[in-house]
Design an enzyme around this catalytic site. Structure first.
Site, PDB file in Angstrom:
ATOM      1  N   GLY A 124       0.826  -1.200   0.000  1.00 11.29           N
ATOM      2  CA  GLY A 124       0.000   0.000   0.000  1.00 11.29           C
ATOM      3  C   GLY A 124       0.856   1.244   0.000  1.00 11.29           C
ATOM      4  CG  MET A 169      -3.302  -6.073   1.769  1.00  7.97           C
ATOM      5  SD  MET A 169      -2.808  -4.852   3.012  1.00  7.97           S
ATOM      6  CE  MET A 169      -4.368  -4.580   3.869  1.00  7.97           C
ATOM      7  CG  HIS A 204      -4.914   2.785  10.409  1.00  5.86           C
ATOM      8  ND1 HIS A 204      -3.874   2.742   9.529  1.00  5.86           N
ATOM      9  CD2 HIS A 204      -5.702   3.823  10.023  1.00  5.86           C
ATOM     10  CE1 HIS A 204      -3.999   3.713   8.647  1.00  5.86           C
ATOM     11  NE2 HIS A 204      -5.113   4.388   8.913  1.00  5.86           N
TER      12      HIS A 204
END
Length: 284
Positions: free
Chosen positions: A201, A245, A262
């Site tokens: 990311g 992912m 998160h």
């Protein structure tokens, strides 16, 4: 007056004051958003010294009818520490200068500018989900407040809204540049013995590019969704891999998950870590 009644009255008055502060506290954030939209910090910085209300109104090309309202905005910004107010006294016109906080949102401050980050977080797209929290708590499903507000996931919104996608990715690139400075100046030893890194990311590759430039012995890869890296050349020091992912993560000595987990629930985080531990890699 009875002391007990006096104490109860004082507590009531304080509770009302606290409730008012909590109720209209959002105006502080919206005042900051307004300051960014108007370019108050950059105008003051370009002027080279603190500015009067009239100078700011003129420099920002605001209608004369808005001058009293600009004054109220400047007072609010000074109250929260965004601007420094000086010389406000009888017969003396106040001037407004930059504080350390407002210098952090100057557009020309390079790696240290937080303009894009703050602006993206105060965008209506990010603010609107908070208005749906009450309804979200009442629903027994997996839909997130963001999805309830926009009828799409955050990643879908990024894909279909190029303007917001750019603001958000610019924000991530600026913050990554800041982290690179910290790595190079303070913890460069962490890269000893490391030959490959995959930034999961990693956006447009600011962090990976910074690592590659400062530690050329490290092979850097960015794993990102297709719409994020679309159009980015893949012939530089960083390899860009399109993917998810939760399906695979390229093999590397180190996997970077900066500001990633998160965003997901515990189950999804465990799934991502499991994929990483399995060593699933991009075949191609």
């Amino acid at each position: 007056m009875d002391s007990n009644l006096s104490n109860e009255f004082s507590e009531l008055v304080q509770a009302q004051a606290d409730l008012w502060n909590l109720t209209i506290g959002f105006l502080k954030s919206m005042s900051l958003r307004c300051a960014l939209d108007l370019g108050i910090a950059d105008a003051t910085n370009n002027h080279g010294q603190p500015m009067t209300l009239g100078q700011l109104q003129s420099t920002l090309s605001l209608p004369a009818t808005k001058k009293p309202h600009l004054h109220r905005l400047l007072r609010m910004l000074a109250h929260v520490g965004f601007l420094l107010e000086k010389g406000a006294s009888i017969g003396t016109e106040a001037v407004y200068g930059l504080s350390t906080m407002s210098r952090l949102v100057l557009k020309n401050e390079g790696a240290f500018s937080m303009f894009s980050l703050v602006r993206s977080q105060l965008d209506f797209i990010m603010v609107k989900p908070s208005l749906h929290l009450g309804d979200w708590f009442k629903q027994d499903d997996q839909q997130k407040p963001f999805e309830m507000a926009h009828d799409s996931t955050f990643l879908e919104m990024m894909s279909k809204n190029p303007k917001f996608n750019k603001i958000f990715n610019d924000a991530m690139e600026r913050t990554n540049s800041f982290f690179i400075g910290a790595f190079v100046n303070n913890v460069s030893d962490v890269f000893k013995g490391i030959h490959s890194i995959v930034d999961v990311g990693g956006g447009t590759g600011a962090l990976a590019k910074g690592i590659a430039e400062n530690f050329p012995h490290v092979e850097c890869t960015v794993l990102e969704l297709p719409h994020v890296i679309r159009g980015i050349p893949n012939d530089g020091p960083v390899k860009f891999v399109s993917g998810n992912m939760f399906n695979y993560i390229p093999l590397a000595d180190v996997v970077v998950l900066k500001w990633m987990l998160h965003d997901w629930c515990n189950e999804d985080c465990i799934k991502c870590i499991t994929v990483m531990q399995r060593g699933n890699c991009f075949d191609g």
